[in-house]
Every structure is written in structure tokens, then in C-alpha cells.
Design a protein around this motif. Sequence first.
Motif: not given
Length: 291
Positions: A44-56
Motif C-alpha cells: 500500500l505504501s509503495l502504491y501511494i509512492y508510485i502514484h505520487f511520482l506518476g510512475l506507470s
Amino acid sequence: MRNRRGLISAHIAVFLLGAASLFAALIPMSALMLTLGRAIFSALSLYIYIHFLGLSLRLNRFQDYLWNILAGIFLTCHWFFFVMAVQVSTVSIGTISFATYPLFVLFMEPYFFKEKFKYKNILALLLLVAGIGFLIPAFRLTDATTLGIVYGLISSFSFACLSVVNRRLASLYDSAVVTMYEQLVVSIIMTITISVLNPFLGYGTGFDFICLIVYGVIFTALAHTLYVRSLKHIKVQTASVISVLEPAYSIILAAIFLGERLSYQEILGIALIFSAVLLATRVEVQDEVSS
């Protein structure tokens, strides 16, 4: 410069992973529950981090999804059996048994990546083995000790396989994306396992669940992301030798927070392990300069 960045990431990751072993000893939950909670909060924390950075989150090929599933299976085995090793024996037995994984990687990596075997690493490997030998406490053939070593060796082999797969994935995708997919697989496997077996999951207070969140976010998501990212810049052999610092950190932290005392034999073992890491790091830097 790139090698130095990878080495720094690997060292920070290994320290966090070394500290993580204390959570397995302190949180009064089963290995299944600890593995599930660790994976869910980390993913979950990684998903938030990925979404924040705009990574695909999209992978380039269908085969890469299969590689992530395979890596997730290896990660599940690594986490579960490591927690089992610590819970049935001690932090020392679990981490020391796990520390044998560079022995597997040293021979796996040249085979899978068609690379030349570095004989310079033999000395580092010998220092590593000697250090582990000194760290092992007085061996008693009790069930708990034997099971702890067996579980630790299974965890060790699983992590070696995971590292080899991660080296391939880390060259193609951001480390956070790779790690999130792998931990999503762990969450699914553990959820299915618990649903089918319906085992006793242990007890937990509100504070224990807070510790579980910290365990998943800081000592798992951040640690594994840094470790996978380091594989973009250094070889698995070097990263695996650095990872042997994990039991040294674990034993030191266990002495501080759990009251476990270090003997002169254990101190000598830690010194030999640090020597092995310094030697492997020097070989990596020399290779960078020569190239």
C-alpha cells in the motif's frame, strides 16, 4: 559514481532489514500473520509512492508479469521461513542461517547471466564463511535450533533466487514498481493460505498493529526498494555480500533491545564479515575504474 550510489542504497537497505528481524521476535503474531501484514502495508505504501511520482504500473511484456509472480513466490518463502526461523529459535540463528545466501548467489549469477566468475570474490567468500562460523553460538542438537537452521536455509535459498530474478527486473523497471508487484503476490498467497488453513494467528494489541505498520512501511517497503534499486548499479554478488551485514546488525540490535549479549567469538565474527564486505566493495570499485 553509479556504483557508489548502488553501494550506499544497498548498505542502508541491509541495515533496515537487519533491524526488521527484531519485529519478528517482538510482535506476538504468527509467521503467517506477520508475513501478510508486512506485505499489505508495504504494498500500500509503495502504491501511494508510485502514484505520487506518476510512475506507470504497466509492464512492457506479458512475460514480465510472470517474472514478477515468480519473484513474489520466492519473496513469500523468504519472509515466511525467516520469521519461522526467528520464532522457533532465536534472532541469531535465524539471521545467521539466512546469511548463507551469498553462497548460493555466487554460483547462480554467472550461470544465469553468462558472466565470468570473479575469483577475487573467493577470499571475500572465505572471510564471510569464517565470520558466520564465529557468529554461530554453541550448537546444541535441539529441535528448536535444528528447525531454526533449516527454516533459515530455506529462507536463504529463496532470497538468492529472488535476487537473481530482481536483477533482471531492476534493469527494466523502477524498483518501487517491481517491489510493489512482488509484495502484492505475497499478500495474495498469504490471504489464500490463511483462508484455507484457518490457523491460529496469535494475539496483538493496538500498539502491535502500529509496529506491524512500521514494519511494513519503513523496514520493508523502503528497505526492499533501496535494495532492488541498488541492483541497477552493482552486481548481485556484491549486493549479496553486503547483505551479510544483516545478521551483524541484527545481533547488535538484539543485544541492545532484547538483552542478548555478544561474546568475543561473535564480535570476531562480525569483524570478519565487515572485512568481507569491504573487500567485495573494493573489487566492485576497482572494476568500475578499470572499465
